[in-house]
Design an enzyme around this catalytic site. Structure first.
Site, PDB file in Angstrom:
ATOM      1  N   LYS A  23       4.404  -8.825  20.067  1.00 24.30           N
ATOM      2  CA  LYS A  23       4.356 -10.145  20.711  1.00 24.30           C
ATOM      3  C   LYS A  23       3.169 -10.923  20.173  1.00 24.30           C
ATOM      4  O   LYS A  23       2.193 -10.331  19.705  1.00 24.30           O
ATOM      5  CB  LYS A  23       4.210  -9.991  22.234  1.00 24.30           C
ATOM      6  N   ARG A  44      -2.309 -14.388  19.596  1.00 22.37           N
ATOM      7  CA  ARG A  44      -2.987 -15.694  19.553  1.00 22.37           C
ATOM      8  C   ARG A  44      -2.647 -16.413  18.269  1.00 22.37           C
ATOM      9  O   ARG A  44      -2.170 -15.806  17.301  1.00 22.37           O
ATOM     10  CB  ARG A  44      -4.495 -15.555  19.696  1.00 22.37           C
ATOM     11  N   ASN A  49       0.825  -1.197   0.000  1.00 19.63           N
ATOM     12  CA  ASN A  49       0.000   0.000   0.000  1.00 19.63           C
ATOM     13  C   ASN A  49       0.872   1.264   0.000  1.00 19.63           C
ATOM     14  O   ASN A  49       2.100   1.194  -0.057  1.00 19.63           O
ATOM     15  CB  ASN A  49      -0.954  -0.016   1.195  1.00 19.63           C
ATOM     16  N   HIS A  55      23.437   3.629  12.247  1.00 18.21           N
ATOM     17  CA  HIS A  55      24.442   4.370  13.019  1.00 18.21           C
ATOM     18  C   HIS A  55      24.945   3.453  14.119  1.00 18.21           C
ATOM     19  O   HIS A  55      24.199   2.606  14.613  1.00 18.21           O
ATOM     20  CB  HIS A  55      23.848   5.633  13.667  1.00 18.21           C
ATOM     21  N   ALA A 111      -1.632  -3.358  13.215  1.00 15.25           N
ATOM     22  CA  ALA A 111      -1.289  -1.972  12.895  1.00 15.25           C
ATOM     23  C   ALA A 111      -0.537  -1.323  14.056  1.00 15.25           C
ATOM     24  O   ALA A 111      -0.841  -1.555  15.218  1.00 15.25           O
ATOM     25  CB  ALA A 111      -2.553  -1.182  12.592  1.00 15.25           C
TER      26      ALA A 111
END
Length: 192
Positions: free
Chosen positions: A187, A190, A90, A122, A167
């Site tokens: 994390k 499910r 997108n 860096h 998101a």
């Protein structure tokens, strides 16, 4: 009739504007790209960008279509960005491979403003921040992965087959196959 003509004029003007933007970014790009490019895409660097099969960049009915562009950079000669067949990317996508690689599998869906980096760019120690380019590690996104808007994927991460990244997530560790994952840091929420 005047409303119809006004809509037609608007559609023509928008198409002309977007096509001029795509041509401009094609000319300023250093790496030629052969893909379905709906939103302007700038491709830079000394490395390789490999698009295998049908890859689509941009969507007209999504945010930033007329105001921003996608950006891909394979910064050094050893850098590689590979995107595989039937992947949809997108608007306002960024992928930068400094000296390693970014691989995106086939059949992936990538939301707006997603950023993928293979490096810190860096040094992290205070006395190295301006003198070194940082460590690079490959990023691997497996087949059929769905990445939500505004997700950031950092160096060294692997996202497993069929997984979903929510998101706004910050992916800084591996994500297994067939899971929904999200958060900062990302994390597993499910299994699918």
């Amino acid at each position: 009739m005047n409303i119809v003509m006004a809509k037609i004029k608007k559609i023509i003007a928008q198409g002309l504007f977007q096509n001029l933007r795509k041509i401009f970014y094609m000319f300023v790009s250093e790496i030629p790209i052969k893909a379905i490019i709906n939103q302007p895409l700038q491709a830079m660097g000394k490395g390789r960008v490999l698009l295998k099969g049908d890859v689509t960049f941009g969507y007209a009915y999504s945010k930033d279509f007329y105001s921003r562009c996608g950006y891909i950079e394979a910064r050094s000669k050893s850098a590689v960005i590979e995107i595989n067949d039937n992947t949809f990317v997108n608007n306002s996508f960024t992928a930068i491979a400094d000296s390693s690689s970014i691989t995106i599998g086939k059949d992936c869906l990538i939301g707006t403003d997603v950023q993928i980096y293979d490096s810190d760019f860096h040094g992290l120690a205070p006395d190295e921040r301006r003198s070194t380019s940082g460590e690079s590690q490959p990023v691997h996104i497996s087949d059929n992965v769905f990445i939500g808007n505004n997700a950031i994927i950092l160096k060294g991460c692997r996202i497993g087959v069929n997984s979903v990244i929510a998101a706004g997530s910050l992916v800084c560790n591996d994500i297994p196959d067939n899971v929904i994952a999200g958060g900062v840091p990302c994390k597993v929420i499910r299994a699918l």
